[in-house]
Design a protein around this motif. Structure first.
Motif, short mmCIF file in Angstrom:
data_model
loop_
_atom_site.label_atom_id
_atom_site.label_comp_id
_atom_site.label_asym_id
_atom_site.label_seq_id
_atom_site.Cartn_x
_atom_site.Cartn_y
_atom_site.Cartn_z
N ASP A 26 -40.08 -37.71 -5.74
CA ASP A 26 -40.08 -38.36 -4.45
C ASP A 26 -39.95 -39.79 -4.68
O ASP A 26 -40.76 -40.54 -4.90
CB ASP A 26 -41.48 -38.28 -3.65
N TYR A 27 -38.60 -40.14 -4.76
CA TYR A 27 -38.09 -41.45 -5.29
C TYR A 27 -38.73 -42.53 -4.15
O TYR A 27 -38.70 -43.74 -4.34
CB TYR A 27 -36.73 -41.59 -5.39
N GLU A 28 -38.53 -42.07 -3.08
CA GLU A 28 -39.24 -42.88 -1.62
C GLU A 28 -40.57 -43.67 -2.18
O GLU A 28 -40.74 -44.70 -1.61
CB GLU A 28 -39.30 -42.22 -0.45
N THR A 29 -41.60 -43.04 -2.69
CA THR A 29 -42.71 -43.57 -2.88
C THR A 29 -43.02 -44.12 -4.36
O THR A 29 -43.98 -44.83 -4.56
CB THR A 29 -43.72 -42.32 -2.96
N LYS A 80 -42.04 -47.12 -7.44
CA LYS A 80 -41.62 -48.54 -7.60
C LYS A 80 -40.34 -48.79 -7.70
O LYS A 80 -39.73 -47.72 -8.61
CB LYS A 80 -42.64 -49.16 -8.57
N LYS A 123 -34.83 -50.14 -1.36
CA LYS A 123 -35.95 -51.08 -1.73
C LYS A 123 -35.72 -52.16 -2.42
O LYS A 123 -36.55 -53.07 -1.99
CB LYS A 123 -36.49 -50.04 -3.04
#
Length: 94
Positions: free
Chosen positions: A20-23, A25, A85
């Motif tokens: 889950d790359y969204e969560t 850093k 991000k």
């Protein structure tokens, strides 16, 4: 044939363990991007070795296509999230 199955299994395993790359850093996403690019290079090297050992060009092309499609999909996904991000955390914060 065992070498073919091994390459396909490695690609499938990589695909199955997507994160889950969204969560994550930004630093962790950057490392994941480097890892997938390294994985892609190693996969292509193995396919080239297979190609040199075997004369079945169609099978080698199929392996190359599977590898490229799978890794490029993941690279694109990671890049999109990474850029969002960076934009959110660094560019919009100023």
């Amino acid at each position: 044939m065992d070498e073919i199955e091994k390459i396909i299994d490695e690609i499938s395993f990589r695909k199955a363990k997507c994160k889950d790359y969204e969560t994550m850093k930004i630093e962790d996403i950057s490392k994941e991007l480097q890892d997938i690019m390294k994985f892609e290079q190693e996969s292509l090297k193995k396919i080239e070795e297979f190609e040199n050992m075997q004369k079945n060009q169609d099978l080698a092309n199929y392996l190359r296509m599977i590898s490229k499609n799978t890794t490029q999909r993941e690279i694109t996904e990671i890049q999109e999230i990474y850029l969002k991000k960076i934009d959110k955390e660094y560019l919009n914060s100023k």
